[in-house]
Design a protein around this motif. Structure first.
Motif, PDB file in Angstrom:
ATOM      1  N   GLY A  77       0.813  -1.206   0.000  1.00  0.00           N
ATOM      2  CA  GLY A  77       0.000   0.000   0.000  1.00  0.00           C
ATOM      3  C   GLY A  77       0.847   1.256   0.000  1.00  0.00           C
ATOM      4  N   ALA A  78       1.910   1.242   0.795  1.00  0.00           N
ATOM      5  CA  ALA A  78       2.762   2.418   0.930  1.00  0.00           C
ATOM      6  C   ALA A  78       3.494   2.752  -0.358  1.00  0.00           C
ATOM      7  N   ILE A  79       4.045   1.744  -0.987  1.00  0.00           N
ATOM      8  CA  ILE A  79       4.893   1.991  -2.161  1.00  0.00           C
ATOM      9  C   ILE A  79       4.060   2.413  -3.374  1.00  0.00           C
ATOM     10  N   THR A  80       2.751   2.162  -3.336  1.00  0.00           N
ATOM     11  CA  THR A  80       1.907   2.498  -4.482  1.00  0.00           C
ATOM     12  C   THR A  80       1.152   3.809  -4.325  1.00  0.00           C
ATOM     13  N   VAL A  81       1.307   4.509  -3.204  1.00  0.00           N
ATOM     14  CA  VAL A  81       0.663   5.822  -3.050  1.00  0.00           C
ATOM     15  C   VAL A  81       1.024   6.767  -4.200  1.00  0.00           C
ATOM     16  N   PRO A  82       2.290   6.812  -4.660  1.00  0.00           N
ATOM     17  CA  PRO A  82       2.631   7.753  -5.739  1.00  0.00           C
ATOM     18  C   PRO A  82       2.046   7.409  -7.105  1.00  0.00           C
ATOM     19  N   ILE A  83       1.540   6.189  -7.290  1.00  0.00           N
ATOM     20  CA  ILE A  83       1.069   5.795  -8.622  1.00  0.00           C
ATOM     21  C   ILE A  83      -0.417   5.450  -8.665  1.00  0.00           C
ATOM     22  N   MET A  84      -1.069   5.319  -7.526  1.00  0.00           N
ATOM     23  CA  MET A  84      -2.473   4.901  -7.507  1.00  0.00           C
ATOM     24  C   MET A  84      -3.332   5.910  -6.767  1.00  0.00           C
ATOM     25  N   ARG A  85      -4.560   6.054  -7.253  1.00  0.00           N
ATOM     26  CA  ARG A  85      -5.535   6.924  -6.598  1.00  0.00           C
ATOM     27  C   ARG A  85      -6.849   6.168  -6.425  1.00  0.00           C
ATOM     28  N   GLY A  86      -7.561   6.484  -5.353  1.00  0.00           N
ATOM     29  CA  GLY A  86      -8.859   5.887  -5.101  1.00  0.00           C
ATOM     30  C   GLY A  86      -9.937   6.949  -5.086  1.00  0.00           C
ATOM     31  N   PRO A 129       1.069  -2.177 -12.817  1.00  0.00           N
ATOM     32  CA  PRO A 129      -0.196  -1.462 -12.931  1.00  0.00           C
ATOM     33  C   PRO A 129      -0.031  -0.121 -13.643  1.00  0.00           C
ATOM     34  N   PHE A 130      -1.154   0.406 -14.129  1.00  0.00           N
ATOM     35  CA  PHE A 130      -1.192   1.679 -14.842  1.00  0.00           C
ATOM     36  C   PHE A 130      -1.426   2.798 -13.834  1.00  0.00           C
ATOM     37  N   SER A 131      -0.805   3.944 -14.054  1.00  0.00           N
ATOM     38  CA  SER A 131      -0.836   5.021 -13.067  1.00  0.00           C
ATOM     39  C   SER A 131      -1.780   6.154 -13.456  1.00  0.00           C
ATOM     40  N   CYS A 132      -2.434   6.732 -12.449  1.00  0.00           N
ATOM     41  CA  CYS A 132      -3.104   8.024 -12.587  1.00  0.00           C
ATOM     42  C   CYS A 132      -2.621   8.970 -11.492  1.00  0.00           C
ATOM     43  N   GLY A 133      -1.517   8.605 -10.844  1.00  0.00           N
ATOM     44  CA  GLY A 133      -0.906   9.430  -9.821  1.00  0.00           C
ATOM     45  C   GLY A 133       0.239  10.246 -10.382  1.00  0.00           C
ATOM     46  N   PRO A 134       1.027  10.901  -9.527  1.00  0.00           N
ATOM     47  CA  PRO A 134       2.101  11.778  -9.994  1.00  0.00           C
ATOM     48  C   PRO A 134       3.311  11.055 -10.583  1.00  0.00           C
ATOM     49  N   TYR A 135       3.392   9.738 -10.371  1.00  0.00           N
ATOM     50  CA  TYR A 135       4.507   8.959 -10.902  1.00  0.00           C
ATOM     51  C   TYR A 135       3.964   7.738 -11.635  1.00  0.00           C
ATOM     52  N   ALA A 186     -10.907   4.186   1.026  1.00  0.00           N
ATOM     53  CA  ALA A 186      -9.578   4.791   1.083  1.00  0.00           C
ATOM     54  C   ALA A 186      -8.478   3.735   1.119  1.00  0.00           C
ATOM     55  N   MET A 187      -8.846   2.469   1.290  1.00  0.00           N
ATOM     56  CA  MET A 187      -7.864   1.401   1.270  1.00  0.00           C
ATOM     57  C   MET A 187      -7.244   1.301  -0.127  1.00  0.00           C
ATOM     58  N   ARG A 188      -5.959   0.950  -0.190  1.00  0.00           N
ATOM     59  CA  ARG A 188      -5.284   0.816  -1.481  1.00  0.00           C
ATOM     60  C   ARG A 188      -5.924  -0.279  -2.325  1.00  0.00           C
ATOM     61  N   GLY A 189      -6.562  -1.239  -1.689  1.00  0.00           N
ATOM     62  CA  GLY A 189      -7.210  -2.322  -2.408  1.00  0.00           C
ATOM     63  C   GLY A 189      -8.344  -1.873  -3.309  1.00  0.00           C
ATOM     64  N   TYR A 190      -8.785  -0.619  -3.150  1.00  0.00           N
ATOM     65  CA  TYR A 190      -9.873  -0.099  -3.972  1.00  0.00           C
ATOM     66  C   TYR A 190      -9.405   1.054  -4.850  1.00  0.00           C
ATOM     67  N   VAL A 233     -10.611  12.673   2.744  1.00  0.00           N
ATOM     68  CA  VAL A 233     -11.068  13.584   1.695  1.00  0.00           C
ATOM     69  C   VAL A 233     -11.394  12.799   0.434  1.00  0.00           C
ATOM     70  N   GLY A 234     -12.013  13.466  -0.508  1.00  0.00           N
ATOM     71  CA  GLY A 234     -12.161  12.885  -1.825  1.00  0.00           C
ATOM     72  C   GLY A 234     -10.824  12.929  -2.542  1.00  0.00           C
ATOM     73  N   ASP A 235     -10.451  11.811  -3.151  1.00  0.00           N
ATOM     74  CA  ASP A 235      -9.201  11.752  -3.917  1.00  0.00           C
ATOM     75  C   ASP A 235      -9.566  11.919  -5.395  1.00  0.00           C
ATOM     76  N   ALA A 236     -10.014  10.872  -6.056  1.00  0.00           N
ATOM     77  CA  ALA A 236     -10.557  11.032  -7.398  1.00  0.00           C
ATOM     78  C   ALA A 236     -11.972  11.592  -7.343  1.00  0.00           C
ATOM     79  N   ALA A 237     -12.624  11.458  -6.196  1.00  0.00           N
ATOM     80  CA  ALA A 237     -13.969  11.992  -6.011  1.00  0.00           C
ATOM     81  C   ALA A 237     -13.908  13.445  -5.554  1.00  0.00           C
ATOM     82  N   THR A 238     -14.972  14.178  -5.818  1.00  0.00           N
ATOM     83  CA  THR A 238     -15.009  15.601  -5.478  1.00  0.00           C
ATOM     84  C   THR A 238     -15.148  15.855  -3.993  1.00  0.00           C
ATOM     85  N   ASP A 239     -15.559  14.848  -3.238  1.00  0.00           N
ATOM     86  CA  ASP A 239     -15.705  14.973  -1.788  1.00  0.00           C
ATOM     87  C   ASP A 239     -15.687  13.564  -1.200  1.00  0.00           C
ATOM     88  N   PRO A 240     -15.766  13.435   0.131  1.00  0.00           N
ATOM     89  CA  PRO A 240     -15.691  12.093   0.736  1.00  0.00           C
ATOM     90  C   PRO A 240     -16.937  11.245   0.575  1.00  0.00           C
TER      91      PRO A 240
END
Length: 586
Positions: A95-104, A242-248, A221-225, A119-126
């Motif tokens: 979970g930790a190593i994928t924070v820069p490449i994955m978003r939920g 995996p394919f990224s939508c994060g900053p890296y 908010a779990m990385r599994g989702y 907070v909302g990550d890909a969503a506009t709010d929680p």
């Protein structure tokens, strides 16, 4: 797990989502190796984790004071990741190593002091809750793109959750699959079928649950989702890259040796309230035991000045050297962690409760604590819940606190009563130098109590896959757990409910006790915080009366890092250093 799952706490299982105040992003306790300056797990304070607003969910993430862009962050760790497919991720290192490449859909926003807000990550709010928590809706932000420049589509969002039901998804969390209406019969999207309890309208996705879950936005908010693009889903092969939508994005990977992240040029920081992206590159290197990485941090030469670790902490053999040296200690992040490490006892193989109790009485708590590096690294545990977790109840059924060296005589007496002197135990533990030392101490203590012990060392990168098999052949296994999201349910359901026994599941003890199952289900429905806390404490005691596990210790983390790494703070969402808050100092 022997590196905890998730690291969050909550006072109750069912509360009003819009006003939830949660415990635990991480205490600010710090300590050294001296006897007068050691952080206390029992006395550690917790912080609040509130549900944020729509405004809190707007990017970009707040700038880190003094941070500069550029440079490479190097990683020094023992092992590579077993899984990178988010649906298979249920280990904190992954979970930790994928924070820069994955978003939920949701995630945790960290402030400069380590405080957290959902907070909302890909969503506009929680998220918006209706029908008492049985219906949840999330609206997706504009401008989120994948690493190839394509837009995040609603087909991608739907596909992310429907692919959770595919037969090859065996290792990740099961909450969403369990809660979605019709999920018990759905087999995944690859045959062209959709799940009717997931509705998409415009930019909004709505989930219909079969039970009220006022904490569903925390679950997501779990990385599994994290999100997966439908067109790039290579099914089983997706686990490798995996394919990224994060900053890296992943530039290269040599399994077992290294993995490199470079910038994802299509990431728009205006869409992301959680992640900063200061370094140009992350180069994670694997194969370093704790002593090797610690010695390199102490020497602080060359690229090691720009290094961090996700898993590796200060080696127990170097704890005194590092934590009592004021200069070195400045480069150590010390964190009281709500995880409890324990040794589940396979209740389908060791069926006699007296035998399981004997294991508990014989346990060499104090010796193991010394091998780990002493009080600066851990506190002896007698319960499943950590003292910093709401719901914790202080009890000591097997005299871990009063007789930390163990009581072999009492253990042997129980074995005699059961007619099981000479009982064989096959014990699984993770492959590392320190784990070997602990395994020897455990073997000696249990054999002194009348057991016959066979130790089996398993590679760290596949350890949880191995012990997660029903027919794993082990009687006792190294593991550990902290809540998946802020909720007592996420400790006791995944690890101790009979409903969660199966290959790839985390009920490693394979406990299926009707009274425990009933108590877990009942506690999950309690809305009053005080009553819920009392109920979870009672569940803890109930499991310990069955001696289904040996609680070992509550962790105190000590991560060392290079002198040219700036803003090293704790990410409670991933129970480790916050990778997306680091920068390379000039």
């Amino acid at each position: 797990m022997s590196f905890s799952r998730r690291n969050f706490l909550i006072a109750t299982g069912v509360v009003t989502a819009s006003t939830t105040v949660l415990s635990a992003c991480g205490s600010s306790d710090s300590g050294s190796g001296s006897s007068n300056d050691v952080p206390s797990v029992a006395k550690a304070k917790t912080q609040n984790i509130p549900v944020g607003t729509k405004a809190d969910s707007v990017g970009p993430a707040p700038e880190v004071t003094g941070a500069v862009k550029g440079g490479t962050v190097y990683g020094l760790d023992q092992f590579d990741m077993d899984h990178l497919d988010p649906a298979q991720i249920y280990v904190s290192t992954e979970g930790a190593i994928t924070v820069p490449i994955m978003r939920g859909l949701t995630g945790y926003k960290i402030d400069e002091k380590g405080g957290c807000t959902l907070v909302g990550d890909a969503a506009t709010d929680p998220g918006t809750m209706k029908n008492g928590g049985k219906t949840w809706s999330f609206t997706i932000k504009d401008g989120i793109k994948w690493e190839d420049g394509s837009d995040l589509s609603m087909d991608d969002v739907r596909h992310t959750f429907e692919r959770l039901f595919a037969s090859f998804i065996t290792e990740g969390p099961r909450y969403v699959q369990q809660w979605l209406v019709g999920g018990d019969k759905y087999k995944g999207p690859y045959s062209g079928k959709t799940l009717s309890s997931i509705e998409v309208s415009g930019k909004t996705i709505t989930f219909h649950l079969n039970e009220a879950r006022a904490d569903f936005n925390y679950t997501l908010a779990m990385r599994g989702y994290s999100l997966v693009p439908k067109k790039q889903d290579t099914q089983e092969k997706y686990d490798k890259q995996p394919f990224s939508c994060g900053p890296y994005r992943i530039e290269s990977r040599s399994v077992g040796k290294s993995m490199t992240y470079v910038r994802n040029e299509h990431w728009d920081p205006k869409t992301d309230p959680i992640r900063n992206a200061y370094p140009d590159k992350f180069l994670f290197q694997f194969g370093f035991q704790n002593i090797a990485s610690t010695d390199r941090y102490v020497a602080d030469k060359g690229n090691d000045q720009y290094a961090i670790s996700i898993f590796n902490e200060v080696a127990p053999e170097r704890t005194a050297q590092v934590l009592t040296n004021a200069t070195l200690k400045k480069r150590v992040l010390t964190q009281v962690d709500p995880v409890t490490y324990y040794w589940p006892i396979n209740t389908t193989r060791i069926t006699d409760v007296k035998v399981r109790q004997a294991i508990n009485y014989a346990w060499p708590h104090q010796q193991l604590q010394t091998i780990r590096g002493g009080r600066a690294t851990s506190e002896i545990a007698s319960t499943i819940l950590s003292p910093v977790t709401p719901g914790y109840s202080n009890f000591d059924l097997y005299e871990a606190d009063t007789k930390p060296a163990g009581d072999p005589a009492k253990a042997k007496a129980l074995l005699k009563e059961a007619g099981k002197v000479g009982q064989k135990l096959v014990i699984a533990y993770q492959q590392s130098d320190n784990s070997v030392k602990q395994a020897v101490a455990i073997k000696n203590a249990l054999e002194a109590a009348g057991f016959q012990v066979v130790n089996q060392q398993i590679d760290k990168s596949t350890f949880y896959t191995q012990i997660g098999k029903i027919d794993n052949g082990f009687d006792l296994m190294a593991a550990g757990w902290s809540p998946d999201w802020p909720n007592g349910y996420s400790v006791f359901f995944p690890c101790w409910s009979g409903k969660n026994v199966g290959d790839g599941r985390s009920n490693y003890a394979q406990l299926n006790d009707p009274s425990v199952n009933k108590a877990i289900d009942a506690a999950a429905k309690i809305s009053d915080a005080t009553a819920a806390n009392k109920a979870w404490g009672a569940v803890d005691r109930q499991i310990m009366e069955l001696a289904a596990t040996v609680p070992d210790y509550h962790a105190i983390r000590n991560w060392m890092y290079g002198s040219k790494i700036g803003n090293v703070i704790y990410d409670a969402g991933s129970t480790c250093i916050a990778l997306c808050k680091l920068y390379v100092a000039k």
